[in-house]
Design a protein around this motif. Structure first.
Motif, PDB file in Angstrom:
ATOM      1  N   HIS A   3      -2.986   5.484  11.019  1.00  0.00           N
ATOM      2  CA  HIS A   3      -2.098   5.400  10.188  1.00  0.00           C
ATOM      3  C   HIS A   3      -0.944   3.943  10.871  1.00  0.00           C
ATOM      4  O   HIS A   3      -0.514   3.436  10.749  1.00  0.00           O
ATOM      5  CB  HIS A   3      -1.409   5.743   9.552  1.00  0.00           C
ATOM      6  CG  HIS A   3      -0.194   4.999   8.383  1.00  0.00           C
ATOM      7  ND1 HIS A   3      -0.134   4.310   7.796  1.00  0.00           N
ATOM      8  CD2 HIS A   3       1.013   5.578   8.399  1.00  0.00           C
ATOM      9  CE1 HIS A   3       0.849   3.964   7.347  1.00  0.00           C
ATOM     10  NE2 HIS A   3       1.993   4.596   7.746  1.00  0.00           N
ATOM     11  N   SER A  56       2.322  -1.161  -7.726  1.00  0.00           N
ATOM     12  CA  SER A  56       2.492  -1.355  -6.314  1.00  0.00           C
ATOM     13  C   SER A  56       2.620  -0.019  -5.299  1.00  0.00           C
ATOM     14  O   SER A  56       3.631   0.655  -5.994  1.00  0.00           O
ATOM     15  CB  SER A  56       3.211  -2.408  -5.276  1.00  0.00           C
ATOM     16  OG  SER A  56       2.650  -2.922  -6.470  1.00  0.00           O
ATOM     17  N   PHE A  57       2.002   0.186  -4.398  1.00  0.00           N
ATOM     18  CA  PHE A  57       1.833   1.746  -3.771  1.00  0.00           C
ATOM     19  C   PHE A  57       2.012   1.584  -1.756  1.00  0.00           C
ATOM     20  O   PHE A  57       1.757   0.419  -1.579  1.00  0.00           O
ATOM     21  CB  PHE A  57       0.882   2.455  -3.620  1.00  0.00           C
ATOM     22  CG  PHE A  57       0.983   3.352  -5.195  1.00  0.00           C
ATOM     23  CD1 PHE A  57       1.503   3.890  -4.846  1.00  0.00           C
ATOM     24  CD2 PHE A  57      -0.047   3.174  -5.452  1.00  0.00           C
ATOM     25  CE1 PHE A  57       1.506   5.097  -6.241  1.00  0.00           C
ATOM     26  CE2 PHE A  57       0.278   3.770  -6.381  1.00  0.00           C
ATOM     27  CZ  PHE A  57       1.369   4.507  -6.930  1.00  0.00           C
ATOM     28  N   SER A  58       2.855   1.800  -1.661  1.00  0.00           N
ATOM     29  CA  SER A  58       2.620   1.765  -0.029  1.00  0.00           C
ATOM     30  C   SER A  58       1.461   2.623   0.364  1.00  0.00           C
ATOM     31  O   SER A  58       1.249   3.408  -0.918  1.00  0.00           O
ATOM     32  CB  SER A  58       4.067   2.691   1.034  1.00  0.00           C
ATOM     33  OG  SER A  58       4.217   3.591   0.064  1.00  0.00           O
ATOM     34  N   SER A  59       1.246   3.062   1.970  1.00  0.00           N
ATOM     35  CA  SER A  59       0.121   3.313   1.775  1.00  0.00           C
ATOM     36  C   SER A  59       0.191   5.141   2.398  1.00  0.00           C
ATOM     37  O   SER A  59      -0.620   5.566   1.842  1.00  0.00           O
ATOM     38  CB  SER A  59      -0.136   3.169   3.665  1.00  0.00           C
ATOM     39  OG  SER A  59      -0.704   2.295   3.216  1.00  0.00           O
ATOM     40  N   GLU A  60       1.897   5.392   2.235  1.00  0.00           N
ATOM     41  CA  GLU A  60       2.221   6.946   2.212  1.00  0.00           C
ATOM     42  C   GLU A  60       2.394   7.070   0.944  1.00  0.00           C
ATOM     43  O   GLU A  60       2.096   8.291   0.672  1.00  0.00           O
ATOM     44  CB  GLU A  60       3.542   6.971   3.104  1.00  0.00           C
ATOM     45  CG  GLU A  60       4.224   6.500   4.577  1.00  0.00           C
ATOM     46  CD  GLU A  60       3.962   5.266   4.947  1.00  0.00           C
ATOM     47  OE1 GLU A  60       3.584   4.334   3.933  1.00  0.00           O
ATOM     48  OE2 GLU A  60       4.082   4.872   6.141  1.00  0.00           O
ATOM     49  N   GLN A 118      -7.946   1.470   2.427  1.00  0.00           N
ATOM     50  CA  GLN A 118      -7.112   1.932   2.031  1.00  0.00           C
ATOM     51  C   GLN A 118      -6.846   3.839   1.651  1.00  0.00           C
ATOM     52  O   GLN A 118      -6.227   4.175   1.705  1.00  0.00           O
ATOM     53  CB  GLN A 118      -5.313   1.024   1.330  1.00  0.00           C
ATOM     54  CG  GLN A 118      -5.386   0.153   1.677  1.00  0.00           C
ATOM     55  CD  GLN A 118      -3.805   0.512   2.308  1.00  0.00           C
ATOM     56  OE1 GLN A 118      -2.915   1.454   2.306  1.00  0.00           O
ATOM     57  NE2 GLN A 118      -4.169   0.229   3.281  1.00  0.00           N
ATOM     58  N   SER A 139      -2.301  -6.075  -4.751  1.00  0.00           N
ATOM     59  CA  SER A 139      -1.066  -7.115  -3.640  1.00  0.00           C
ATOM     60  C   SER A 139      -1.094  -7.597  -5.252  1.00  0.00           C
ATOM     61  O   SER A 139      -1.667  -7.706  -6.006  1.00  0.00           O
ATOM     62  CB  SER A 139      -2.246  -7.581  -2.902  1.00  0.00           C
ATOM     63  OG  SER A 139      -0.604  -9.082  -2.526  1.00  0.00           O
TER      64      SER A 139
END
Length: 157
Positions: free
Chosen positions: A155, A79-83, A141, A125
């Motif tokens: 963003h 999983s990643f954050s958008s950044e 994304q 997710s």
């Protein structure tokens, strides 16, 4: 680098398709981007889940070159954050990858051969979404990632 999204089957929801197309068109301002929809398997009612995954896997792998970087969208992936996802995209571009391919599997996931060939797995997710919605989420994304890399306001909008 070329970014690709591969998915099994077409989208039959025109509203989702229109939203996805909107982000595809925006994304093309940053990078070469393609979507490749693999044909639905015929006579699927006569196949077991394993047989369906195997046939879908064969179709998918026939379209992938040895040098392609294959990222499976998988619930057990990272999983990643958008950044952090934007950083991941930058790392792939810096690595000299020619084709970065994100793959959405069929309703039962991926065959073992596809897992073995993949270079990475990413989870969008822990929740389950329809494959048609995932297409929109991935393209959005990717677009968001490029706006983050360019320090553009999307963003935070």
């Amino acid at each position: 680098m070329t970014l690709k999204l591969m998915a099994v089957g077409k989208t039959d929801d025109k509203q989702l398709e229109a939203l996805t197309d909107r982000f595809v068109n925006r994304l093309k301002h940053y990078i070469k981007f393609e979507i490749d929809f693999l044909a639905d398997i015929k006579n699927v009612k006569n196949l077991s889940e394993a047989q369906q995954k195997e046939k879908e896997g064969q179709l998918l792998l026939a379209k992938v070159a040895n040098t392609d970087f294959l990222v499976l969208l998988d619930e057990r992936g990272k999983s990643f954050s958008s950044e952090a996802f934007a950083d991941y995209l930058q790392q792939r571009m810096n690595s000299g990858v020619k084709n970065l391919i994100f793959v959405i599997g069929g309703p039962y996931g991926f065959s073992e051969a596809v897992y073995e060939r993949s270079n990475a797995k990413i989870s969008l997710s822990a929740m389950t979404f329809s494959h048609q919605m995932i297409r929109l989420f991935v393209v959005e994304q990717l677009y968001r990632g490029f706006t983050i890399l360019r320090n553009e306001p999307y963003h935070h909008g």
